[in-house]
Scaffold this active site. Structure first.
Site, mmCIF file in Angstrom:
data_model
loop_
_atom_site.group_PDB
_atom_site.id
_atom_site.type_symbol
_atom_site.label_atom_id
_atom_site.label_comp_id
_atom_site.label_asym_id
_atom_site.label_seq_id
_atom_site.Cartn_x
_atom_site.Cartn_y
_atom_site.Cartn_z
ATOM 1 N N GLU A 188 5.389 38.805 10.139
ATOM 2 C CA GLU A 188 4.682 39.269 8.948
ATOM 3 C C GLU A 188 3.392 39.937 9.426
ATOM 4 O O GLU A 188 3.018 39.837 10.594
ATOM 5 C CB GLU A 188 4.383 38.109 7.997
ATOM 6 C CG GLU A 188 5.671 37.530 7.396
ATOM 7 C CD GLU A 188 5.507 36.873 6.037
ATOM 8 O OE1 GLU A 188 4.600 36.052 5.899
ATOM 9 O OE2 GLU A 188 6.306 37.186 5.127
ATOM 10 N N GLU A 248 8.279 31.835 8.878
ATOM 11 C CA GLU A 248 7.074 31.531 9.663
ATOM 12 C C GLU A 248 7.022 30.020 9.779
ATOM 13 O O GLU A 248 6.729 29.326 8.801
ATOM 14 C CB GLU A 248 5.815 32.037 8.939
ATOM 15 C CG GLU A 248 5.749 33.545 8.790
ATOM 16 C CD GLU A 248 5.366 34.256 10.065
ATOM 17 O OE1 GLU A 248 5.234 33.608 11.117
ATOM 18 O OE2 GLU A 248 5.211 35.485 10.020
ATOM 19 N N GLY A 265 12.967 25.473 7.447
ATOM 20 C CA GLY A 265 13.323 26.858 7.752
ATOM 21 C C GLY A 265 14.808 27.005 8.066
ATOM 22 O O GLY A 265 15.457 27.973 7.659
HETATM 23 P P1 NAD Z 1 7.792 22.156 4.483
HETATM 24 O O1 NAD Z 1 8.856 22.844 5.245
HETATM 25 O O2 NAD Z 1 7.924 20.711 4.220
HETATM 26 O O3 NAD Z 1 7.577 22.840 3.056
HETATM 27 C C1 NAD Z 1 7.272 24.215 2.905
HETATM 28 C C2 NAD Z 1 7.737 24.683 1.542
HETATM 29 O O4 NAD Z 1 9.162 24.622 1.503
HETATM 30 C C3 NAD Z 1 7.245 23.864 0.356
HETATM 31 O O5 NAD Z 1 6.906 24.746 -0.701
HETATM 32 C C4 NAD Z 1 8.466 23.023 0.004
HETATM 33 O O6 NAD Z 1 8.494 22.617 -1.356
HETATM 34 C C5 NAD Z 1 9.589 23.996 0.304
HETATM 35 N N1 NAD Z 1 10.900 23.385 0.547
HETATM 36 C C6 NAD Z 1 11.192 22.128 0.927
HETATM 37 N N2 NAD Z 1 12.524 21.965 1.083
HETATM 38 C C7 NAD Z 1 13.092 23.161 0.808
HETATM 39 C C8 NAD Z 1 14.430 23.646 0.834
HETATM 40 N N3 NAD Z 1 15.458 22.872 1.154
HETATM 41 N N4 NAD Z 1 14.633 24.948 0.541
HETATM 42 C C9 NAD Z 1 13.611 25.775 0.244
HETATM 43 N N5 NAD Z 1 12.323 25.359 0.183
HETATM 44 C C10 NAD Z 1 12.060 24.071 0.473
HETATM 45 O O7 NAD Z 1 6.458 22.497 5.285
HETATM 46 P P2 NAD Z 1 4.988 21.959 4.993
HETATM 47 O O8 NAD Z 1 4.951 20.528 5.413
HETATM 48 O O9 NAD Z 1 4.563 22.354 3.626
HETATM 49 O O10 NAD Z 1 4.126 22.847 6.001
HETATM 50 C C11 NAD Z 1 3.817 22.450 7.293
HETATM 51 C C12 NAD Z 1 4.637 23.219 8.296
HETATM 52 O O11 NAD Z 1 4.466 24.621 8.076
HETATM 53 C C13 NAD Z 1 4.190 22.981 9.719
HETATM 54 O O12 NAD Z 1 5.329 22.835 10.554
HETATM 55 C C14 NAD Z 1 3.449 24.265 10.080
HETATM 56 O O13 NAD Z 1 3.407 24.533 11.457
HETATM 57 C C15 NAD Z 1 4.224 25.276 9.314
HETATM 58 N N6 NAD Z 1 3.426 26.492 9.093
HETATM 59 C C16 NAD Z 1 3.778 27.643 9.741
HETATM 60 C C17 NAD Z 1 3.007 28.793 9.592
HETATM 61 C C18 NAD Z 1 3.365 30.068 10.299
HETATM 62 O O14 NAD Z 1 2.853 31.111 9.915
HETATM 63 N N7 NAD Z 1 4.200 30.059 11.319
HETATM 64 C C19 NAD Z 1 1.878 28.758 8.784
HETATM 65 C C20 NAD Z 1 1.543 27.570 8.142
HETATM 66 C C21 NAD Z 1 2.338 26.440 8.298
#
Ligand code: NAD
Length: 483
Positions: free
Chosen positions: A463, A254, A237
């Site tokens: 959201e 999120e 993020g």
């Molecule tokens: P992640 O951050 O590893 O990946 C999420 C997405 O981001 C994937 O599609 C990935 O390919 C993409 N991504 C990776 N590097 C990127 C970059 N540099 N720029 C843009 N996009 C990039 O997360 P994850 O492991 O897939 O998900 C788990 C995490 O998500 C946990 O921390 C969880 O708490 C969080 N999450 C939050 C919510 C919420 O609503 N707050 C909901 C579900 C999951």
């Protein structure tokens, strides 16, 4: 362009083999493997979009935007209902694929698909009219809400379909067009939904492109994308926010959480134990707003633990394709290694007591038994970081002040909960908890008409609900003198 046109207006029954770009299913020259987490083995490949394919998807979304924006809410709602019904109708057919790529029990996969249809309709029912702020002797001031243009949606792997479809509904209902990227760990069901949508939405309104993390980074830097809606980890993020700054894109983030639940001394312990077992372990604990730390009043600590061990001990763990399972494997190898590291560290700490579980079964699948650990200090990584897995720390507290201070001592601020029979007391505690949502006598309910998001490093913006969906619109003030 390196695209190979597979077919025009595909039949939803066909094999999954491409991205949805401009209403057509297109393959890529590159692909990557998709792993079945129940076996640790690849079972399929996924097309890997290149930068030219992203450009094509963005250009298609931009071309489709004016006509889609001009349709109005009622007509767009009709389209979204058709999409929602198609997803719900395909739930039985798509659930095995979702289970295969994600690992979750088949009943939960079916539920995720059909609930996605339901949530699309709920979001497309929100009333989003313009407002008159003032109409008096000083003049008339109106608040007009316009779509932003092209939205880029980046989804995680924990609820691959539901979280992506929430973004689809919010972006499209408000008159934007969309480029959606699923997680590389779980891309296939989303691509299958893209194939369904190809027959149901005007070309270019919804584009689905699969690829690795680099594709996400290209999206956040793309000058043709006006907003990024991102769900994923805090670390990613922050990268999204930094990259989006170059073009001042609108962003909604999120992110992760480390939700604390506080069980007060007057709580209904049966309800608390059942709620904690459900919220801490559903989806194998891989939920942003799962309970990730339990704080229990000294007076009821042992009694609550006895009930919690029974409730969590009933959970059945096994391959998601076997009916009747409560938990499947951890979704991917990286996460599995992370959770095992938290577990190994925790059990080696002085005072740690494993109340349940703790074993990591032999074999290639990414299974971890549901685990409860008491006696840890607040600075144990399992307590102060986001474990995102079925290993839950249970801690005791001497006073409510102590519990609130410790719950708030975190860089996360997504959710929290309080269990008490005294509503006024619970509300007073809720007021002091720094979390985007505080539940009383439950934890983790997520409804599309209720705004959702995190404080502190758990997110940026909201959201869902009218407040959340407004982040997919640009506010314009129209002002004139009094007549
Ligand atoms: P992640 O951050 O590893 O990946 C999420 C997405 O981001 C994937 O599609 C990935 O390919 C993409 N991504 C990776 N590097 C990127 C970059 N540099 N720029 C843009 N996009 C990039 O997360 P994850 O492991 O897939 O998900 C788990 C995490 O998500 C946990 O921390 C969880 O708490 C969080 N999450 C939050 C919510 C919420 O609503 N707050 C909901 C579900 C999951």
């Amino acid at each position: 362009m390196s695209d190979i046109l597979v077919q025009d207006r595909p039949n939803p029954e066909d094999v999954i083999d491409g991205h949805l770009i401009d209403g057509r299913i297109v393959a890529s020259t590159r692909s990557f493997e998709v792993i079945d987490p129940a076996t640790g083995q690849p079972f399929s490949t996924c097309p890997d979009a290149d930068a030219e394919q992203l450009d094509a998807a963005v250009a298609a979304a931009r071309r489709a935007f004016p006509a889609w924006a001009a349709l109005g809410f009622a007509r767009r709602r009709e389209y979204l209902h058709v999409l929602a019904d198609a997803i719900t109708a395909a739930a039985d057919e798509l659930a095995p694929l979702l289970t295969r790529e994600h690992g979750k029990p088949i009943e939960q996969a079916r539920m995720e698909l059909s609930l996605s249809g339901h949530h699309i309709k709920q979001l497309a029912a929100l009333g989003l009219s313009d407002e008159v702020l003032r109409d008096d002797e000083k003049g008339r001031v109106e608040l007009r809400y316009h779509p932003l243009g092209v939205v880029g949606a980046i989804a995680p792997w924990n609820f691959p379909v539901a979280l992506a479809m929430h973004k689809v509904a919010q972006a499209l209902y408000t008159g934007n067009t969309l480029v959606l990227k699923p997680s590389p760990y779980t891309p296939l069901t989303t691509l299958a939904i893209g194939r369904l949508a190809a027959n149901l939405l005007p070309a270019g309104v919804l584009n689905v492109v699969a690829g690795g993390n680099d594709l996400g980074a290209w999206m956040t830097a793309h000058p043709g994308i006006d907003k990024i809606t991102f769900t994923g980890s805090v670390a990613t993020g922050k990268k999204v926010m930094a990259s989006a700054a170059a073009t001042l894109k609108r962003i909604t983030l999120e992110l992760g959480g480390n939700d604390a639940t506080l069980v007060l001394d007057d709580a209904d312990l049966d309800a608390a134990a059942a709620g904690i077992a459900r919220s801490g372990f559903y989806n194998c604990g891989q939920i942003c707003m799962a309970i990730k730390r339990v704080y229990v009043a000294d007076a009821v600590h042992d009694a609550l633990l006895d009930k919690l061990v029974i409730a969590v001990g009933k959970l059945k763990v096994g391959p998601g394709s076997q009916p009747g399972m409560d938990m499947g494997p951890i979704q991917n190898r990286v996460q599995y290694d992370k959770v095992r590291a938290y577990l190994t560290d925790a059990v080696a700490r002085p005072g740690a007591q494993v109340l349940l579980g703790g074993q990591v079964p032999e074999g290639d699948g990414y299974f971890i038994q549901p685990t409860l650990i008491a006696g840890l200090a607040d600075d144990a990584p399992l307590v102060c970081e986001e474990q995102f897995g079925p290993v839950l720390p249970v801690l005791s507290f001497a006073s409510v002040d102590d519990a609130v201070t410790r719950a708030n001592d975190s860089r996360f601020g997504l959710g929290a909960s309080v269990w008490s029979r005294d509503e006024a007391r619970a509300k007073a505690v809720a007021d002091r908890l720094m979390a985007g949502t505080v539940w009383i006598n439950r934890h983790g309910l997520n409804e599309s008409d209720v705004p959702f998001g995190g404080m502190k490093e758990s997110g940026y913006g909201r959201e869902h609900g009218v407040l959340g969906i407004r982040s997919y619109q640009e506010l314009q003030v129209v002002s004139r003198p009094a007549n």
